[in-house]
Design an enzyme around this catalytic site. Structure first.
Site, PDB file in Angstrom:
ATOM      1  N   THR A   1     -11.897 -10.764  -4.341  1.00 59.12           N
ATOM      2  CA  THR A   1     -11.407 -11.327  -2.847  1.00 59.12           C
ATOM      3  C   THR A   1     -12.377 -12.424  -2.419  1.00 59.12           C
ATOM      4  OG1 THR A   1     -12.998  -9.998  -1.731  1.00 59.12           O
ATOM      5  CG2 THR A   1     -10.789  -9.016  -2.003  1.00 59.12           C
TER       6      THR A   1
ATOM      7  N   GLU B   1     -11.200  -0.528  -2.120  1.00 51.55           N
ATOM      8  CA  GLU B   1     -12.223  -1.213  -2.937  1.00 51.55           C
ATOM      9  C   GLU B   1     -13.146  -0.580  -3.631  1.00 51.55           C
ATOM     10  OE1 GLU B   1     -11.980  -5.409  -0.435  1.00 51.55           O
ATOM     11  OE2 GLU B   1     -13.567  -3.645  -0.027  1.00 51.55           O
TER      12      GLU B   1
ATOM     13  N   ARG C   1      -1.422 -12.300   4.408  1.00 49.14           N
ATOM     14  CA  ARG C   1      -0.452 -11.190   4.555  1.00 49.14           C
ATOM     15  C   ARG C   1       0.568 -11.730   5.077  1.00 49.14           C
ATOM     16  NH1 ARG C   1      -1.472  -5.873   4.031  1.00 49.14           N
ATOM     17  NH2 ARG C   1      -3.645  -6.112   4.607  1.00 49.14           N
TER      18      ARG C   1
ATOM     19  N   HIS D   1     -20.068 -11.796   0.420  1.00 48.65           N
ATOM     20  CA  HIS D   1     -20.956 -13.050   0.057  1.00 48.65           C
ATOM     21  C   HIS D   1     -22.191 -13.461   1.094  1.00 48.65           C
ATOM     22  CE1 HIS D   1     -18.806 -14.716   3.758  1.00 48.65           C
ATOM     23  NE2 HIS D   1     -17.921 -13.944   3.406  1.00 48.65           N
TER      24      HIS D   1
ATOM     25  N   ASP E   1      -7.529  -4.467   9.813  1.00 47.38           N
ATOM     26  CA  ASP E   1      -6.550  -3.298   9.761  1.00 47.38           C
ATOM     27  C   ASP E   1      -5.848  -3.303  11.265  1.00 47.38           C
ATOM     28  OD1 ASP E   1      -7.436  -2.025   7.509  1.00 47.38           O
ATOM     29  OD2 ASP E   1      -8.962  -0.524   8.158  1.00 47.38           O
TER      30      ASP E   1
ATOM     31  N   LEU F   1      -9.284 -13.161   4.209  1.00 42.92           N
ATOM     32  CA  LEU F   1      -8.739 -13.344   5.739  1.00 42.92           C
ATOM     33  C   LEU F   1      -7.493 -14.182   5.741  1.00 42.92           C
ATOM     34  CD1 LEU F   1     -12.126 -13.991   7.678  1.00 42.92           C
ATOM     35  CD2 LEU F   1     -10.684 -11.993   7.421  1.00 42.92           C
TER      36      LEU F   1
ATOM     37  N   GLU G   1      -7.537 -12.621  -4.294  1.00 47.40           N
ATOM     38  CA  GLU G   1      -7.011 -12.301  -3.218  1.00 47.40           C
ATOM     39  C   GLU G   1      -7.790 -13.305  -2.007  1.00 47.40           C
ATOM     40  OE1 GLU G   1      -7.011  -8.261  -1.818  1.00 47.40           O
ATOM     41  OE2 GLU G   1      -5.810  -7.845  -3.593  1.00 47.40           O
ATOM     42  N   ASN G   2      -7.078 -13.646  -1.053  1.00 56.57           N
ATOM     43  CA  ASN G   2      -7.838 -14.201   0.150  1.00 56.57           C
ATOM     44  C   ASN G   2      -8.314 -13.079   0.822  1.00 56.57           C
ATOM     45  OD1 ASN G   2      -5.012 -14.337   0.390  1.00 56.57           O
ATOM     46  ND2 ASN G   2      -5.250 -15.064   2.620  1.00 56.57           N
TER      47      ASN G   2
ATOM     48  N   ASP H   1       0.924  -1.129   0.014  1.00 58.66           N
ATOM     49  CA  ASP H   1      -0.020  -0.055  -0.100  1.00 58.66           C
ATOM     50  C   ASP H   1       0.782   1.225   0.062  1.00 58.66           C
ATOM     51  OD1 ASP H   1      -2.990  -0.552   0.596  1.00 58.66           O
ATOM     52  OD2 ASP H   1      -1.817  -1.921   1.645  1.00 58.66           O
TER      53      ASP H   1
END
Length: 580
Positions: free
Chosen positions: A446, A286, A522, A404, A202, A487, A484-485, A154
């Site tokens: 995601t 997003e 991450r 979802h 975050d 979580l 991306e995942n 980022d």
């Protein structure tokens, strides 16, 4: 004594914030280390807390029976702003065929899905230096040795242009990108025009630039606003995209100037180290409205969220469109019977399946306008991004949220409040994919790691079905899809699901198509734990083989075990570096 990199790297990214975001079953004993971020859902996720104490909402404007036809003639919404149309057409022609994964404009022929790893959110400190520099360097070395393609980082607007308009401090980022270049890692750079803090995962707080916040204090309507007057300061409201309200510049101009300054500063790395620019377009980076903010407990999973169209700039635009459509009575407010952040669809007049306002003439009008505003926002920023990075050899990508929960209902309420006009009767992702295709941009999505049965079924969660819908939409629009995942997951079940989803084996006609990239969330202490690291190395190998890979997990894991043992001296060296 052999030192464990996982123990020493604990300071690299800080501890993850515990969350109540329940998204799956309890993992097996082999994956117990992920339990802090992945919990089994309770039997019933409905809240037993007292009803929120808010003023009783007004009712939605009078609703007429559901129209079975096309309402575009009444809504009178243009498919594209006139001033964007010509530019779009030009880029669509020039960028034809760019949906394929490319390197500096050259088509990538090799099979398999390259894996990138997201860096910690606070990789660059508030003092514009690299946080835990030795640890960062050692970790990048480890990732490269494991076969990772590159990293995602980022680039925070709130750090780089923090003090004054047009004053950019790239300190910290210069060092990290040079490190990546030295280690032979490619970079996905995220233009993060949002606040860090207040969303799932975050782990630190990075607000918008100081001078932007000063303007928002003077004019609170620069912030997204819900019907109860709650302001959200994560991202500047798209209602004022083109208005010169930020020290004489519009928000879109600020974003374009920031990207241009980034290009000028890092031009020597563009096209060979920096291979992708992901353009932030809303909260969490997003393309969406901040409809489900976790900050201060406003929203909890799996609430439906709330519409964010009540700042004066959004309402002014709604009023103008309603009057142009001959329905001025629809322009004074958004839906006021759509429940609260933590409501469920059937608890609200607007989202209920039978006779809900979402499926009425008024509902079609409002939801078309609300989603069109979001897409037009994306158009304006993409126009700037493609212009800035033209002929640099980098791809442009846009991230779309994987919402979802309540996907199995007719209204898809959480998607509607976020700005995705997707219901049981309407495909809301095709319009987004078509918009991205006009600019040759990548559709980044995601929740790729999630399975339907892992999610709370009373909330009718269906991440697999959602991913399938998005894959089909990107196929029809001929736009590249990346994943991306949502979580952090380190278990084989999640890895297998990512492999399956990234192969795009959906309808039998995608045998030549795979995701163009996958970004792993991450880099954190858990990733470097011995068992997690071994599984991750095997996962990267399987992803690189692609859908035609024939080797079983056991064989790949044996190779990964050999790799882990062979690189033990380096891991020990990296661990020692973290002590100083």
């Amino acid at each position: 004594m052999a030192m464990n990199l996982g123990h020493q790297i604990g300071t690299l990214s800080g501890n993850q914030i515990p969350t109540d975001f329940s998204t799956g079953e309890q993992p097996s004993s082999a994956t117990a280390s992920t339990s802090a971020v992945w919990r089994a859902p309770s039997g019933n996720l409905r809240s037993n807390s007292p009803q929120e104490t808010v003023s009783p909402p007004m009712l939605t404007p009078p609703l007429t029976p559901r129209s079975a036809g096309d309402w575009s003639h009444l809504i009178n919404l243009p498919t594209l702003r006139p001033d964007l149309s010509a530019a779009c057409q030009a880029y669509a022609t020039e960028e034809a065929g760019t949906a394929e994964w490319k390197e500096g404009g050259r088509k990538e022929e090799k099979k398999g899905v390259p894996v990138f790893v997201m860096m910690p959110l606070d990789s660059v400190s508030n003092g514009n230096t690299v946080n835990r520099k030795k640890a960062m360097n050692a970790s990048l070395h480890a990732l490269k040795s494991a076969g990772v393609e590159g990293i995602m980082i980022d680039v925070w607007w709130g750090l780089v242009e923090r003090e004054a308009p047009g004053c950019y401090n790239w300190g910290g980022y210069t060092e990290i990108l040079d490190m990546a270049n030295k280690h032979g890692l490619r970079v996905q750079a995220v233009m993060s025009f949002h606040q860090c803090g207040g969303n799932v995962g975050d782990s630190c707080t990075i607000p918008l630039p100081k001078w932007v916040r000063e303007e928002m204090e003077k004019d609170p309507d620069l912030a997204y606003t819900d019907q109860w007057g709650r302001r959200n300061y994560e991202y500047v409201s798209l209602g004022c995209d083109s208005l010169p309200l930020l020290k004489g510049r519009s928000p879109v101009q600020c974003y374009a100037d920031f990207m241009r300054a980034f290009k000028d500063h890092f031009k020597h790395l563009l096209g060979h180290t920096i291979m992708e620019i992901q353009v932030g377009m809303g909260p969490a980076g997003e393309l969406r409205y901040p409809s489900y903010p976790e900050e201060n407990g406003t929203w909890k999973f799996p609430g439906i969220g709330a519409f964010q169209c009540y700042d004066k700039y959004m309402l002014n635009r709604l009023k103008a469109v309603a009057e142009a459509a001959g329905k001025p009575e629809w322009g004074g407010t958004g839906p006021t019977d759509a429940g609260y952040y933590n409501s469920w669809p059937e608890d609200t007049p607007f989202f209920k399946k039978d006779g809900g306002g979402w499926n009425s003439h008024y509902g079609e009008f409002f939801l078309s306008w609300y989603s069109r505003m979001l897409i037009e926002h994306g158009e304006q920023i993409l126009l700037s991004a493609t212009s800035v990075f033209k002929d640099t050899g980098v791809k442009i990508s846009v991230k779309v949220a994987g919402i979802h929960w309540h996907y199995g209902t007719r209204s898809h309420a959480p998607e509607l409040t976020a700005g995705y006009y997707n219901t049981r009767f309407r495909d809301g992702y095709l319009a987004i994919a078509q918009m991205l295709a006009r600019y040759g941009a990548v559709f980044n999505f995601t929740c790729i790691e999630m399975r339907d049965h892992e999610q709370p079924q009373d909330a009718l969660c269906a991440p697999e079905k959602l991913v399938r819908q998005v894959a089909l939409a990107t196929k029809e629009a001929q736009v590249a899809l990346a994943g991306e995942n949502a979580l952090p997951r380190h278990d084989e079940s999640a890895h297998e699901q990512i492999l399956q989803a990234s192969s795009l084996n959906i309808d039998g006609s995608m045998h030549e198509r795979e995701m163009c990239a996958f970004t792993y969330l991450r880099m954190n202490p858990s990733l470097f734990q011995p068992d997690n690291w071994r599984r991750f190395v095997a996962f990267v190998k399987k992803m690189k083989e692609g859908k035609d890979g024939r080797r079983c997990w056991e064989q790949v894991e044996r190779e990964a075990e050999y790799f882990v043992n062979a690189t033990k001296p380096f891991v020990q060296e990296a661990a020692l570096a973290l002590l100083h």
